[in-house]
Design an enzyme around this catalytic site. Structure first.
Site, PDB file in Angstrom:
ATOM      1  N   LYS A 195       5.442  -2.937  -2.508  1.00 50.28           N
ATOM      2  CA  LYS A 195       5.404  -2.025  -3.653  1.00 50.28           C
ATOM      3  C   LYS A 195       6.380  -2.400  -4.774  1.00 50.28           C
ATOM      4  CE  LYS A 195       2.355   1.272  -2.659  1.00 50.28           C
ATOM      5  NZ  LYS A 195       1.290   1.723  -3.575  1.00 50.28           N
TER       6      LYS A 195
ATOM      7  N   SER B 254       1.720  -5.153   4.985  1.00 52.95           N
ATOM      8  CA  SER B 254       2.158  -4.584   3.709  1.00 52.95           C
ATOM      9  C   SER B 254       3.530  -3.941   3.734  1.00 52.95           C
ATOM     10  CB  SER B 254       1.132  -3.560   3.214  1.00 52.95           C
ATOM     11  OG  SER B 254       0.949  -2.540   4.175  1.00 52.95           O
TER      12      SER B 254
END
Length: 423
Positions: free
Chosen positions: A61, A316
């Protein structure tokens, strides 16, 4: 002017991603692309893990957040920013706030694991104010939008923004640069769709033959629902367990991109995600959060198609709260058919429990939970009994013995209302 026109149209192009790549190269870690021998052997193919769990904020992110904030005007920096996040976007924004000297207000669900809240505090320090509100990302999103309007702050969207999407797409640049062989499949998780929109855009542009596979949790298949219905939809209820991908509504921009570049979406049960988390930890010493485990969990559902191929799974994020491990183990065992809960009506006579232990339980079955209150004015008394099996195949004989010995029972695992109430 041409670049501004692209922004207005909501599109993201390869050049946008390459610009983002140069913007980020001195800020983010170029995370490793590692071939995993165990997974490669298990699935009879070459499995590479893109280790975004080793990123500076332990998730991808930071890429989108920093790229977006780097493009703030001087006035926008002065007024500050606001964001909504289930945890990982918040960390990326917090890191960017401190790095760029911009004050930020971060709205997160009250259900966010404490570990993620602490990380936001760590990365943002005095430059960030945290507001915990609501039960889901969508609740926090609504409150953050109110704050943006009231205080004149710029809203940093976690996924539905061209700069954010381009930032996430830089993962694709690293993957294709680092892999020495042609990639047949790329698996990545989908929450709001920013990662897949950016990654898929770059991969499909540079390597059109590569199949791009999105992965969603069974309890929150918002992108699959949108693609099935031909437009963005809002799910009425979601399972919040896979917090990094539990989104009721995907982005309009991410949907428009994903419908063009995604080859398939795999929906994975939360219990399977938990099994994958435990396997990655026990077999590879890799700590992943539920959303980070999704792509690897999906390989079981693609076993025949990936045999002999080269596969990349984007891990992720690795922001997993250790306090959740007992729940993760429980969900995994239930999914694997090894943990079962029953409400058993015991005859209120001496020796009934001993008979259950001696003649109903198998030699390797184990009672993990037992709650019972004796009431002398009744012939039978219900007890909540948790039984752990060594093998899935031991379940049918256990059920047969309970029926044969005359112990009336109800399976809690098969009754959603009872299961959520009692377990």
């Amino acid at each position: 002017m041409e670049q501004q026109l692209k922004r207005k149209q909501g599109a993201v192009y390869v050049e946008d991603i390459l610009i983002a790549y140069h913007t980020l190269k001195d800020v983010v870690h170029h995370t490793p692309l590692q071939k995993n021998p165990l997974l490669s052997e298990r699935y009879e193919c070459n499995v590479y893990l893109k280790r975004e769990d080793l990123q500076v904020v332990r998730s991808f992110k930071i890429r989108g957040a920093y790229n977006r904030m780097k493009h703030l005007s001087e006035e926008e920096r002065k007024n500050g920013i606001v964001c909504a996040s289930a945890g990982n976007h918040a960390q990326g924004v917090a890191y960017s706030c401190r790095a760029l000297g911009v004050h930020g207000k971060v709205y997160m669900p009250a259900t966010t694991p404490r570990q993620k809240v602490s990380q936001v505090e760590l990365f943002g320090k005095e430059m960030v104010e945290i507001v915990l509100v609501g039960d889901t990302f969508d609740d926090s999103f609504n409150e953050a939008m109110k704050c943006a309007k009231k205080e004149g702050r710029t809203f940093i969207h976690p996924f539905d923004d061209e700069y954010v999407i381009a930032g996430q797409g830089t993962i694709g640049v690293e993957v294709l640069n680092d892999c020495e062989e042609p990639i047949d499949f790329v698996f990545a998780s989908i929450g709001g769709g920013g990662l897949m929109a950016g990654l898929g855009t770059y991969v499909k542009s540079i390597s059109p033959a590569t199949k791009v596979i999105g992965v969603e949790p069974e309890g929150a298949p918002s992108m699959k629902s949108a693609l099935d219905q031909g437009h963005v939809v809002t799910l009425e209820e979601i399972d919040k367990f896979v917090d990094g991908a539990a989104v009721k509504t995907v982005g309009e921009k991410t949907y428009a991109l994903c419908k063009e570049i995604i080859d398939d979406i795999v929906v994975v049960p939360e219990g399977k995600v938990c099994t994958t988390i435990l396997e990655l930890y026990n077999e590879n010493a890799i700590v992943v959060e539920p959303a980070g485990a999704l792509p690897i969990a999906a390989l079981d559902f693609y076993r025949d198609k990936i045999r002999g191929k080269t596969v990349v799974c984007v891990v992720s994020g690795g922001n997993n709260d250790i306090d959740r491990m007992q729940e993760i183990k429980e969900r995994s065992m239930i999914y694997e058919g090894l943990q079962h809960y029953f409400i058993v009506n015991f005859p209120q006579r001496a020796g009934a429990l001993r008979e259950f232990l001696d003649e109903v339980l198998g030699p390797t079955d184990d009672i993990t939970r037992f709650e019972y209150t004796k009431k002398n004015n009744k012939e039978n008394g219900p007890a909540l009994v948790g039984i752990e099996l060594k093998r899935r195949e031991d379940y049918a004989p256990l059920i047969e013995r309970m029926k044969k010995k005359g112990f009336p029972f109800q399976e809690v695992n098969k009754d959603p209302n009872l299961f959520h109430l009692l377990i």
